[in-house]
Design an enzyme around this catalytic site. Sequence first.
Site, short mmCIF file in Angstrom:
data_model
loop_
_atom_site.label_atom_id
_atom_site.label_comp_id
_atom_site.label_asym_id
_atom_site.label_seq_id
_atom_site.Cartn_x
_atom_site.Cartn_y
_atom_site.Cartn_z
N SER A 1 0.87 -1.18 0.00
CA SER A 1 0.00 0.00 0.00
C SER A 1 0.89 1.22 0.00
CB SER A 1 -0.88 0.02 1.25
OG SER A 1 -1.40 1.31 1.46
N TYR B 1 -1.39 -0.95 10.25
CA TYR B 1 -1.59 -1.31 8.83
C TYR B 1 -0.41 -0.82 7.98
CZ TYR B 1 -3.74 -1.24 4.18
OH TYR B 1 -4.00 -1.42 2.83
N1 LIG Z 1 -8.84 -0.79 -0.93
C1 LIG Z 1 -7.80 0.00 -0.98
O1 LIG Z 1 -7.95 1.21 -1.20
C2 LIG Z 1 -6.41 -0.57 -0.82
C3 LIG Z 1 -5.32 0.29 -1.00
C4 LIG Z 1 -4.03 -0.23 -0.85
C5 LIG Z 1 -3.85 -1.57 -0.55
N2 LIG Z 1 -4.93 -2.39 -0.38
C6 LIG Z 1 -4.69 -3.80 -0.07
O2 LIG Z 1 -5.35 -4.63 -1.00
C7 LIG Z 1 -5.67 -5.87 -0.40
C8 LIG Z 1 -7.13 -6.20 -0.64
O3 LIG Z 1 -7.92 -5.22 0.01
P1 LIG Z 1 -9.42 -4.87 -0.37
O4 LIG Z 1 -9.52 -3.41 -0.25
O5 LIG Z 1 -9.79 -5.54 -1.62
O6 LIG Z 1 -10.17 -5.51 0.90
P2 LIG Z 1 -11.42 -6.48 1.04
O7 LIG Z 1 -11.77 -6.45 2.48
O8 LIG Z 1 -12.48 -6.15 0.02
O9 LIG Z 1 -10.81 -7.92 0.67
C9 LIG Z 1 -9.93 -8.59 1.54
C10 LIG Z 1 -10.21 -10.09 1.46
O10 LIG Z 1 -9.25 -10.74 2.30
C11 LIG Z 1 -9.89 -11.79 3.00
N3 LIG Z 1 -9.16 -12.09 4.24
C12 LIG Z 1 -8.99 -11.30 5.33
N4 LIG Z 1 -8.27 -11.96 6.26
C13 LIG Z 1 -7.95 -13.18 5.74
C14 LIG Z 1 -7.23 -14.30 6.22
N5 LIG Z 1 -6.69 -14.31 7.45
N6 LIG Z 1 -7.11 -15.38 5.41
C15 LIG Z 1 -7.67 -15.39 4.18
N7 LIG Z 1 -8.38 -14.37 3.67
C16 LIG Z 1 -8.52 -13.27 4.45
C17 LIG Z 1 -11.29 -11.24 3.29
O11 LIG Z 1 -12.23 -12.28 3.57
C18 LIG Z 1 -11.60 -10.50 2.00
O12 LIG Z 1 -12.24 -11.33 1.05
C19 LIG Z 1 -5.31 -5.75 1.08
O13 LIG Z 1 -4.05 -6.35 1.31
C20 LIG Z 1 -5.24 -4.25 1.28
O14 LIG Z 1 -4.39 -3.90 2.32
C21 LIG Z 1 -6.21 -1.91 -0.50
#
Ligand SMILES: NC(=O)c1ccc[n+]([C@@H]2O[C@H](COP(=O)([O-])OP(=O)(O)OC[C@H]3O[C@@H](n4cnc5c(N)ncnc54)[C@H](O)[C@@H]3O)[C@@H](O)[C@H]2O)c1
Length: 272
Positions: free
Chosen positions: A152, A165
């Site tokens: 991120s 985070y």
């Molecule tokens: N959304 C953003 O703006 C953003 C920005 C930068 C980075 N990210 C990163 O992208 C990735 C995905 O995030 P997102 O925004 O799509 O979130 P999201 O919550 O929509 O998806 C995350 C998924 O991870 C699964 N998960 C959580 N803990 C778990 C575990 N212990 N074992 C297996 N699965 C697990 C959840 O069930 C969910 O389906 C993350 O690593 C997040 O940090 C997101």
Amino acid sequence: MDWLGLSKKTVIVTGGASGIGKAVAVGFSEVGANVVIADMNQEAGEAAVSELSTESGNQHRFVSCNVTDAESVNQMIESASEITGQLDILVNNAGINIPRLLVDPAGKEEFSIDLWNTITTVNQTGVFLCTQAASRAMLKNEKGGVIVNMASESGLEGSEGQSAYAASKAALYSMTRSWAKELGKHGIRIVGLAPGILEVTGLRTEEYERALSYTRGITIEQLREGYKKQSIPLGRVGRLDEVADTVVYLASKRASYIHGTVINISGGKSRA
Ligand SMILES: NC(=O)c1ccc[n+]([C@@H]2O[C@H](COP(=O)([O-])OP(=O)(O)OC[C@H]3O[C@@H](n4cnc5c(N)ncnc54)[C@H](O)[C@@H]3O)[C@@H](O)[C@H]2O)c1
């Protein structure tokens, strides 16, 4: 023509039941890869698998997996390897984010050791467990494999109210670089991707927005307004398919010399 060279490759997307991971799974299925969605959320994961393209005869499966549990991760890697007999690509995408302050003068919203450890265990240790198990499997491949880590932008920038985070994401920069030095000689390529502000995903729950706005001393409305215009030179938040396209490219043979680095995808945003 299989320009990306991903047809019939087997790809694991952790956290593929929702948000970015779901978009990444769709992206890989559309270029002919076999996709394994590995997630704790069985219902959403199975639904996500049913939406994937099978146009080129590719196969997909959901595997229930908790990335913080070594046994669960090993079984997931085994299941993914069964599709074609080898695992080609791992996308370490599963992650969580729960905002709190280091110290709160009002004593309401501080990190407990348990919450700090929970975030670190999923976002950092989970990536260690999955990468170790996947690398062991990839060592058996004639042509190695590829690992993509979802970091991120906050990892390098830091983030008010999100120190656990951001720290866990900063660790992914370092892990990507260190493991590149170890895995390159085995033909395993590893890269990271650092998104900035994106359209809404499962991470941005009401509880998340409540806690984050509290830690920043603003209202939820002000927080939402900030998502829209906060110093993003392209003038908009990023789309999930834009992140997915970049992951697919980074995992492809077209990115064959990109290794040990984390690519920023944030519409030019910087906080400097
Ligand atoms: N959304 C953003 O703006 C953003 C920005 C930068 C980075 N990210 C990163 O992208 C990735 C995905 O995030 P997102 O925004 O799509 O979130 P999201 O919550 O929509 O998806 C995350 C998924 O991870 C699964 N998960 C959580 N803990 C778990 C575990 N212990 N074992 C297996 N699965 C697990 C959840 O069930 C969910 O389906 C993350 O690593 C997040 O940090 C997101």
